[in-house]
Design an enzyme around this catalytic site. Structure first.
Site, PDB file in Angstrom:
ATOM      1  N   GLU A  98     -42.746 -16.653 -35.090  1.00 28.90           N
ATOM      2  CA  GLU A  98     -41.513 -15.862 -34.930  1.00 28.90           C
ATOM      3  C   GLU A  98     -41.607 -14.971 -33.706  1.00 28.90           C
ATOM      4  O   GLU A  98     -40.607 -14.713 -33.033  1.00 28.90           O
ATOM      5  CB  GLU A  98     -41.262 -15.051 -36.218  1.00 28.90           C
ATOM      6  N   GLU A 168     -49.777 -23.031 -38.557  1.00 29.52           N
ATOM      7  CA  GLU A 168     -48.485 -22.943 -39.240  1.00 29.52           C
ATOM      8  C   GLU A 168     -47.477 -23.859 -38.547  1.00 29.52           C
ATOM      9  O   GLU A 168     -46.922 -23.492 -37.507  1.00 29.52           O
ATOM     10  CB  GLU A 168     -47.965 -21.502 -39.200  1.00 29.52           C
ATOM     11  N   SER A 214     -44.641 -22.208 -46.215  1.00 33.93           N
ATOM     12  CA  SER A 214     -44.220 -22.517 -47.584  1.00 33.93           C
ATOM     13  C   SER A 214     -45.391 -22.781 -48.532  1.00 33.93           C
ATOM     14  O   SER A 214     -45.299 -23.620 -49.422  1.00 33.93           O
ATOM     15  CB  SER A 214     -43.233 -23.693 -47.600  1.00 33.93           C
TER      16      SER A 214
END
Ligand code: PGA
Length: 254
Positions: A98, A168, A214
Protein backbone atom coordinates in the site's frame (compact mmCIF):
# COMPACT_ATOMS: atom_id res chain seq x y z
CA UNK A 1 17.53 -25.07 9.82
CA UNK A 2 14.72 -24.22 12.20
CA UNK A 3 13.41 -20.68 12.02
CA UNK A 4 11.22 -19.20 14.75
CA UNK A 5 7.71 -18.50 13.48
CA UNK A 6 6.68 -14.84 13.45
CA UNK A 7 3.05 -13.74 13.23
CA UNK A 8 2.61 -9.98 12.91
CA UNK A 9 -0.65 -8.05 12.80
CA UNK A 10 -0.64 -5.05 10.49
CA UNK A 11 -3.45 -2.87 11.79
CA UNK A 12 -3.06 -0.38 8.90
CA UNK A 13 -5.08 2.83 9.54
CA UNK A 14 -7.31 1.21 12.15
CA UNK A 15 -7.63 1.53 15.95
CA UNK A 16 -7.39 4.70 18.01
CA UNK A 17 -5.18 4.58 21.09
CA UNK A 18 -8.12 3.55 23.28
CA UNK A 19 -9.22 0.87 20.79
CA UNK A 20 -5.68 -0.44 20.40
CA UNK A 21 -5.23 -0.68 24.16
CA UNK A 22 -8.50 -2.62 24.45
CA UNK A 23 -7.48 -5.00 21.67
CA UNK A 24 -4.13 -5.77 23.30
CA UNK A 25 -5.70 -6.19 26.74
CA UNK A 26 -8.07 -8.75 25.20
CA UNK A 27 -5.28 -10.45 23.24
CA UNK A 28 -2.81 -10.82 26.12
CA UNK A 29 -4.48 -13.74 27.95
CA UNK A 30 -5.38 -15.43 24.65
CA UNK A 31 -1.76 -15.69 23.47
CA UNK A 32 -0.06 -15.98 26.87
CA UNK A 33 0.61 -19.67 26.17
CA UNK A 34 2.54 -18.97 22.95
CA UNK A 35 6.23 -19.41 23.68
CA UNK A 36 7.60 -20.82 20.44
CA UNK A 37 6.70 -17.92 18.12
CA UNK A 38 7.05 -14.16 17.96
CA UNK A 39 3.65 -12.44 18.21
CA UNK A 40 3.76 -8.83 17.01
CA UNK A 41 1.16 -6.08 16.57
CA UNK A 42 1.79 -3.02 14.39
CA UNK A 43 -0.59 -0.15 15.21
CA UNK A 44 -0.68 3.32 13.66
CA UNK A 45 1.91 5.79 15.06
CA UNK A 46 -0.50 7.58 17.40
CA UNK A 47 -1.63 4.28 18.93
CA UNK A 48 1.87 2.89 19.53
CA UNK A 49 2.48 4.28 23.05
CA UNK A 50 -0.83 3.04 24.43
CA UNK A 51 -0.20 -0.40 22.93
CA UNK A 52 3.40 -0.61 24.23
CA UNK A 53 2.08 0.23 27.70
CA UNK A 54 -0.74 -2.34 27.45
CA UNK A 55 1.62 -5.05 26.17
CA UNK A 56 4.15 -4.61 28.99
CA UNK A 57 4.93 -7.84 30.80
CA UNK A 58 3.28 -9.94 28.06
CA UNK A 59 4.74 -11.89 25.15
CA UNK A 60 3.25 -9.44 22.62
CA UNK A 61 5.82 -7.34 20.76
CA UNK A 62 5.03 -4.06 19.03
CA UNK A 63 6.03 -2.63 15.65
CA UNK A 64 5.39 0.44 13.50
CA UNK A 65 4.13 0.49 9.91
CA UNK A 66 6.69 2.86 8.38
CA UNK A 67 9.84 4.81 9.21
CA UNK A 68 11.71 7.70 7.60
CA UNK A 69 15.41 7.31 6.79
CA UNK A 70 16.64 10.74 7.88
CA UNK A 71 17.68 11.32 11.48
CA UNK A 72 15.66 14.53 11.76
CA UNK A 73 14.85 17.63 9.77
CA UNK A 74 12.35 19.23 7.43
CA UNK A 75 10.25 16.18 6.51
CA UNK A 76 6.73 17.21 7.43
CA UNK A 77 4.58 14.29 8.49
CA UNK A 78 7.43 11.80 8.83
CA UNK A 79 8.71 9.83 11.84
CA UNK A 80 12.38 8.96 12.48
CA UNK A 81 13.98 5.76 13.75
CA UNK A 82 15.01 7.39 17.05
CA UNK A 83 11.43 8.58 17.64
CA UNK A 84 10.15 5.04 17.09
CA UNK A 85 12.84 3.41 19.17
CA UNK A 86 12.04 5.65 22.12
CA UNK A 87 8.42 4.44 22.16
CA UNK A 88 9.70 0.98 23.10
CA UNK A 89 8.85 -0.90 19.89
CA UNK A 90 11.00 -3.66 18.38
CA UNK A 91 9.77 -4.01 14.78
CA UNK A 92 8.90 -1.88 11.78
CA UNK A 93 7.09 -2.85 8.57
CA UNK A 94 8.88 -1.46 5.52
CA UNK A 95 7.77 -1.28 1.88
CA UNK A 96 4.20 -2.53 2.31
CA UNK A 97 2.47 -2.70 -1.08
CA UNK A 98 0.00 0.00 0.00
CA UNK A 99 2.95 2.32 0.59
CA UNK A 100 4.37 1.38 -2.79
CA UNK A 101 0.98 1.84 -4.49
CA UNK A 102 -0.33 5.01 -2.83
CA UNK A 103 2.72 6.78 -1.39
CA UNK A 104 5.43 6.39 -4.00
CA UNK A 105 7.57 3.89 -2.11
CA UNK A 106 10.34 2.45 -4.30
CA UNK A 107 12.99 -0.22 -3.80
CA UNK A 108 15.46 2.63 -3.26
CA UNK A 109 13.44 4.21 -0.43
CA UNK A 110 12.79 0.76 1.02
CA UNK A 111 16.55 0.26 1.13
CA UNK A 112 17.12 3.58 2.93
CA UNK A 113 14.40 2.84 5.47
CA UNK A 114 15.85 -0.63 6.19
CA UNK A 115 19.26 0.90 6.88
CA UNK A 116 17.76 3.52 9.22
CA UNK A 117 15.79 0.85 11.09
CA UNK A 118 18.82 -1.41 11.51
CA UNK A 119 20.96 1.50 12.75
CA UNK A 120 18.35 2.10 15.48
CA UNK A 121 18.21 -1.58 16.38
CA UNK A 122 14.68 -2.05 15.06
CA UNK A 123 13.79 -5.28 13.22
CA UNK A 124 12.55 -4.53 9.70
CA UNK A 125 9.72 -6.62 8.24
CA UNK A 126 10.41 -5.98 4.57
CA UNK A 127 7.45 -6.50 2.23
CA UNK A 128 7.69 -7.67 -1.36
CA UNK A 129 5.08 -8.99 -3.78
CA UNK A 130 3.74 -8.91 -7.32
CA UNK A 131 0.60 -7.36 -8.80
CA UNK A 132 -2.09 -9.52 -10.40
CA UNK A 133 -1.10 -8.54 -13.95
CA UNK A 134 2.53 -9.36 -13.15
CA UNK A 135 1.57 -12.84 -11.93
CA UNK A 136 -0.67 -13.41 -14.93
CA UNK A 137 2.06 -12.17 -17.25
CA UNK A 138 4.53 -14.70 -15.81
CA UNK A 139 6.65 -11.93 -14.31
CA UNK A 140 6.41 -12.85 -10.61
CA UNK A 141 10.00 -14.05 -10.23
CA UNK A 142 11.46 -11.11 -12.16
CA UNK A 143 9.49 -8.63 -10.02
CA UNK A 144 10.57 -10.27 -6.76
CA UNK A 145 14.17 -10.49 -7.93
CA UNK A 146 14.19 -6.74 -8.64
CA UNK A 147 12.54 -5.93 -5.29
CA UNK A 148 15.03 -8.11 -3.40
CA UNK A 149 18.14 -6.84 -5.21
CA UNK A 150 17.04 -3.20 -4.90
CA UNK A 151 15.52 -3.29 -1.44
CA UNK A 152 18.36 -5.27 0.12
CA UNK A 153 21.20 -3.53 -1.75
CA UNK A 154 24.48 -3.12 0.21
CA UNK A 155 23.20 -5.08 3.20
CA UNK A 156 25.56 -7.56 4.84
CA UNK A 157 24.93 -11.09 6.03
CA UNK A 158 24.88 -9.77 9.59
CA UNK A 159 22.19 -7.27 8.59
CA UNK A 160 20.13 -10.09 7.10
CA UNK A 161 20.18 -11.94 10.42
CA UNK A 162 18.11 -9.06 11.85
CA UNK A 163 15.56 -8.79 9.02
CA UNK A 164 12.32 -10.61 8.31
CA UNK A 165 10.78 -10.63 4.84
CA UNK A 166 7.07 -10.73 4.08
CA UNK A 167 5.92 -12.07 0.73
CA UNK A 168 2.54 -10.53 0.01
CA UNK A 169 1.05 -11.10 -3.44
CA UNK A 170 -0.76 -7.79 -3.94
CA UNK A 171 -3.79 -9.53 -5.49
CA UNK A 172 -4.30 -11.45 -2.25
CA UNK A 173 -4.27 -8.48 0.13
CA UNK A 174 -7.68 -7.70 1.60
CA UNK A 175 -9.38 -9.55 -1.26
CA UNK A 176 -10.14 -12.88 0.39
CA UNK A 177 -8.06 -14.53 -2.36
CA UNK A 178 -5.21 -16.38 -0.71
CA UNK A 179 -2.41 -17.94 -2.66
CA UNK A 180 -2.76 -21.70 -2.28
CA UNK A 181 -0.17 -23.14 0.12
CA UNK A 182 1.57 -24.77 -2.85
CA UNK A 183 1.64 -21.55 -4.86
CA UNK A 184 2.90 -19.57 -1.88
CA UNK A 185 5.55 -22.19 -1.11
CA UNK A 186 6.81 -22.18 -4.68
CA UNK A 187 7.29 -18.42 -4.47
CA UNK A 188 8.83 -18.54 -0.99
CA UNK A 189 11.29 -21.16 -2.24
CA UNK A 190 12.23 -18.82 -5.09
CA UNK A 191 12.77 -15.98 -2.58
CA UNK A 192 14.91 -18.29 -0.43
CA UNK A 193 17.01 -19.27 -3.43
CA UNK A 194 17.52 -15.63 -4.34
CA UNK A 195 18.62 -14.84 -0.76
CA UNK A 196 21.00 -17.81 -0.83
CA UNK A 197 22.51 -16.49 -4.08
CA UNK A 198 22.82 -12.97 -2.69
CA UNK A 199 24.11 -13.66 0.82
CA UNK A 200 25.22 -17.31 0.86
CA UNK A 201 23.26 -20.34 1.95
CA UNK A 202 24.10 -20.04 5.64
CA UNK A 203 22.51 -16.59 5.81
CA UNK A 204 19.70 -17.20 3.31
CA UNK A 205 18.45 -20.30 5.10
CA UNK A 206 18.15 -18.34 8.35
CA UNK A 207 15.96 -15.49 7.07
CA UNK A 208 12.34 -15.70 8.13
CA UNK A 209 9.87 -15.28 5.26
CA UNK A 210 6.32 -14.48 6.33
CA UNK A 211 3.32 -14.89 4.02
CA UNK A 212 0.70 -12.15 3.82
CA UNK A 213 -2.56 -11.74 1.92
CA UNK A 214 -5.92 -12.88 3.31
CA UNK A 215 -4.30 -15.16 5.87
CA UNK A 216 -6.84 -16.21 8.49
CA UNK A 217 -7.30 -18.89 11.11
CA UNK A 218 -8.74 -21.28 8.51
CA UNK A 219 -5.71 -21.30 6.21
CA UNK A 220 -2.86 -20.42 8.61
CA UNK A 221 -1.96 -23.98 9.48
CA UNK A 222 -1.56 -25.17 5.89
CA UNK A 223 0.44 -22.10 4.91
CA UNK A 224 2.85 -22.12 7.85
CA UNK A 225 3.31 -25.90 7.47
CA UNK A 226 5.13 -25.25 4.18
CA UNK A 227 8.92 -25.59 4.48
CA UNK A 228 9.73 -22.01 3.44
CA UNK A 229 6.80 -20.19 5.08
CA UNK A 230 7.86 -18.98 8.50
CA UNK A 231 4.81 -17.06 9.67
CA UNK A 232 2.40 -14.40 8.54
CA UNK A 233 1.72 -10.71 8.13
CA UNK A 234 -1.95 -10.29 8.85
CA UNK A 235 -4.28 -7.41 8.05
CA UNK A 236 -8.02 -7.97 8.47
CA UNK A 237 -7.82 -10.98 10.77
CA UNK A 238 -5.52 -9.08 13.17
CA UNK A 239 -8.16 -6.50 14.09
CA UNK A 240 -10.00 -8.71 16.56
CA UNK A 241 -8.40 -10.49 19.51
CA UNK A 242 -10.23 -13.78 18.99
CA UNK A 243 -9.56 -14.07 15.24
CA UNK A 244 -5.89 -13.11 15.67
CA UNK A 245 -5.41 -15.53 18.56
CA UNK A 246 -7.12 -18.34 16.63
CA UNK A 247 -4.85 -17.65 13.66
CA UNK A 248 -1.71 -17.67 15.83
CA UNK A 249 -2.69 -20.98 17.44
CA UNK A 250 -3.65 -22.64 14.16
CA UNK A 251 -0.43 -21.47 12.53
CA UNK A 252 1.51 -23.25 15.28
CA UNK A 253 -0.43 -26.53 15.04
CA UNK A 254 1.80 -29.24 13.64
P1 PGA B 1 -4.93 -8.88 4.71
O1 PGA B 1 -3.68 -7.84 4.70
O2 PGA B 1 -4.59 -9.94 5.71
O3 PGA B 1 -6.12 -8.05 5.15
O4 PGA B 1 -5.06 -9.41 3.34
C1 PGA B 1 -2.35 -8.29 4.78
C2 PGA B 1 -1.42 -7.12 4.68
O5 PGA B 1 -1.68 -6.19 3.90
O6 PGA B 1 -0.37 -7.07 5.37
Amino acid sequence: MSRKVIIAGNWKMNKTAAEGKALVEALKPLVADVTDADVVVCPPFTTISAVVEAAKGSNIKVGAQNIHWAESGAFTGEISAAMLKETGIDYVIIGHSERRQYFGETDETVNKRIKAALAADLIPIVCIGELLEEREGGKTEAVLDTQLKGGLADLTGDDMKKIALAYEPVWAIGTGKTATPEMAEETHAFIRKTLNDMFGKEIGEGVRIQYGGSMKSENAQQLVAQPNIDGGLIGGAALKADSFSALVHNALTE
